[in-house]
Write an enzyme that holds these catalytic residues in place. Sequence first.
Site, PDB file in Angstrom:
ATOM      1  CB  ILE A 541      -0.959   0.024   1.207  1.00  0.00           C
ATOM      2  CG1 ILE A 541      -0.188  -0.054   2.524  1.00  0.00           C
ATOM      3  CG2 ILE A 541      -1.994  -1.084   1.108  1.00  0.00           C
ATOM      4  CD1 ILE A 541      -1.057   0.111   3.750  1.00  0.00           C
ATOM      5  N   GLY A 542       2.157   1.111  -0.079  1.00  0.00           N
ATOM      6  CA  GLY A 542       3.003   2.303  -0.134  1.00  0.00           C
ATOM      7  C   GLY A 542       4.456   1.965   0.065  1.00  0.00           C
ATOM      8  CB  THR A 543       7.432   2.627  -1.507  1.00  0.00           C
ATOM      9  OG1 THR A 543       6.876   1.517  -2.190  1.00  0.00           O
ATOM     10  CG2 THR A 543       8.920   2.421  -1.321  1.00  0.00           C
ATOM     11  N   GLY A 544       7.992   3.695   1.715  1.00  0.00           N
ATOM     12  CA  GLY A 544       8.559   4.770   2.516  1.00  0.00           C
ATOM     13  C   GLY A 544      10.049   4.888   2.311  1.00  0.00           C
ATOM     14  N   GLY A 545      10.682   5.699   3.151  1.00  0.00           N
ATOM     15  CA  GLY A 545      12.112   5.936   3.016  1.00  0.00           C
ATOM     16  C   GLY A 545      12.951   4.717   3.332  1.00  0.00           C
ATOM     17  N   GLY A 547      11.621   1.333   3.169  1.00  0.00           N
ATOM     18  CA  GLY A 547      11.088   0.083   2.657  1.00  0.00           C
ATOM     19  C   GLY A 547       9.630   0.206   2.272  1.00  0.00           C
ATOM     20  CB  VAL A 549       3.749   0.329   3.954  1.00  0.00           C
ATOM     21  CG1 VAL A 549       2.687   0.130   5.035  1.00  0.00           C
ATOM     22  CG2 VAL A 549       4.836   1.269   4.456  1.00  0.00           C
ATOM     23  CG  ASP A 650      11.743  12.879   9.500  1.00  0.00           C
ATOM     24  OD1 ASP A 650      11.493  14.041   9.103  1.00  0.00           O
ATOM     25  OD2 ASP A 650      11.784  11.901   8.750  1.00  0.00           O
TER      26      ASP A 650
END
Length: 818
Positions: A541-545, A547, A549, A650
């Site tokens: 459902i998504g890609t973060g900094g 890895g 998700v 952050d």
Amino acid sequence: METGWWSNYSNIGVHHCTWPGVRCSVAGSVLEIDLSGHGLNGSITPQIGALSKLKSLNLSSNNLRGELPSSLGNLTQLAVLDVSYNEVDSIPFEIEKMENLVALNLTRNLIVDMPSAIGLLTNLTHLIMNSNPLRSIIPPQIWKLKKLRTLHLRNCQLNSSIPPYIGKLKSLVNLHLSSNMLVGPIPSSITNLTNLQSLLLQGNQLNGSIPREIGRLTNLITLALSSNMLVGPIPSSITNLTNLQSLLLQGNQLNGPIPQEIGRLRNLITLALSFNMLVGPIPSSISNVTNLGSLLLQHNQLNGSIPQDIGRLTNLVTLDLSSNKLLGPLPPNLGNLSSLEYLDLYINKINGSIPIEIRNLKRLTNLDLGANNLSGEIPPFLGLLPSLSVLWLDSNLFEGFIPLDIGKLKNLTLLFLSDNKLIGSIPSSLCYLTNLQWLFLDRNLLHGPIPSEIGNMTNLIELHLDSNHISHSIPSSLLHLPNLRYLSMASNLLEGPISHEIESFNPTENGDLFSIWNFDGKIAFEDIIKATEDFDMKYCIGTGGYGSVYRAVLPSGRVPTYDTSFRNEIKFLTEIRHKNIVKLHGFCLHNRCMFLIYEYMENGSLFYALSIDEEAVELDWTKRVNIVKGVAHALSYMHHDWNHPIVHRDISSNNVLLNLEWEAFIADFGTARFLDPDSSNRTVPVGTYGYIAPELAYSLVVTEKCDVYSFGVLALEILMGKHPGELLSTLSSSSSSPSSVQNVTLNEILDPRLPPPRGRKMVGDISFIVMIALACLQAKLKSRPTMKLVSQEFLRIKSPISMPLHEISLIQLKNYEL
């Protein structure tokens, strides 16, 4: 009759003198028309000019619009003209012929220009034009009106300075120029107006000092200079104003002491000097002002002790001395204040015990003694205050047991006993507080079980019991608390299994009630692989900094997410337990696979919600205010409720997640770190561009104040609906050029995708958040508040400004100090 103004009157006879609102002379000439609030619309008919004997015309509170007819100039006998609360947009020059006009009321219309002809109305004594969009200087033609007694130009968007010519209007009794954008100093010539009884200049941007000659205005009853940018001391001559009933100077930058002779103002009913920088002790002569109903001195730097004779102020209803540096014990004769309803001494250095005389304050509804150095036991006699609704005793040095008699306070809605040294068990008598909504007992030394009678507290919304020695199992009576939204019980000695019934209990679907535990450890590695089909991309459902998700439903029905991150995240999230911090249910570190298991956040990131119009509209003002508060409470918990503060490093809208109820959760602890008091805490700057505190660029030293700065950016972003980059640039340069922000009003920066906030409380909440945010964005670290202070202030929201959004300027909010 052709106007239609009397068309709804069924009994109109031949003679017009019988019509409603009409009064005639013996000869039948119309002398007075009063059709106030009759629902009239359209424009005023020119035929009105035919009523040559008319002396009073009142058409207020209707729906009339357009220009006043020029035929009004024929009404040379007219003494009173009232067309207030309509939509009139201009005044004809022919008004100059109305030479007998005494009173002209044009309040709440749409008039942009005041014609010079008004200066020819030499008999005018009352000119009232409040709430018109004049948007200009104070009209110079006014200075010709030598007989003028009342001049009201409140909320007219006037943006000039007050000219020295004001001193020519020596007949003035009432001068109201409040809620404009007036700048510059108060001219000393204003002290020539010795007939003045009310002088209202509050809610502007006036600077400089209060004129030293203010004491010449000895007829003043009301002096309101609040919510400006006035500096310097309160002039001692102000104590000559012995007729004063209201002295309102709050919300400025006044310094120096309160005049010692303040006690000469024996007619004062309201004294408001709050939100300034006043120093020194509270003068003992204040006890001579025995008519005082409100004494507001909060948010200054007053020191010394509370005057011993303060008990002489037996008419006092509100006493607020909070956020000062007062010390010494509470004077026993506070108990003589039999009319007192509100007593606030929050954040001072008051010590000793609570005197027994406090039990005499039978009308007291709000008692705030939090954040002091009070000691001894919490006295049982507090249970004898039958009207008490709010009791704050947090952050003191109280010892001993919670008194059983607290359970007698049937009207109590908030009980705050956090951060003390209380011992013993939680008394079952607290469960008699059936109106209680917030109960804070955290960070004490309480032990023993939670009383099962807690199920009687059906109005309870939040229950804070963390950081005690509470033992035994959690009583199932918690299931009977239908309004409970937050239960905090971390760092206790709870034991026993969590029954399936309690584990599945989930009031309002928000998943908060039992979020204090880790996942129960029964998720098998195979369940994870199966639920995600070995991390098939269709579950991504998504890609973060750090890895990707994934979302998947486990056999238990829980919906966690999986994010490939690293050990830092595990280190913090396995220990942190807070309502507004994302829940880590489990993790796996393996050569073949590395993942974290979080509670699922249905509404994604705050950044996403603000950037998509449809989502942003869902985030109404109430939700946005609650998001800001939630993040503040979580950061306060991280910074102040651990042996070593945790700094996130952050904080941004990308790292605040929203659940199904649009509640906020701080996420992504990959760059978080403990602050070591024995280390310099130097670090490579990390974080998201636009949120990083400016000092990190040159000092490379991380502190809690770095998160405070980021929080200030985030709070503005939530209200504006976008990153406040341009506004931040303007604010940072305003120290050298205040004019760059002095005309920016609060309503101009709010998210235009939402309708303007309504209601006094919501406007107050939003202005308070902006005030907090601007304080957090101070360039100097020491000038920024701590998140603990911010969190506590949000629980006690007290906006220093109570006016419409379009009248509140950012420079006003920026100049307030927490």
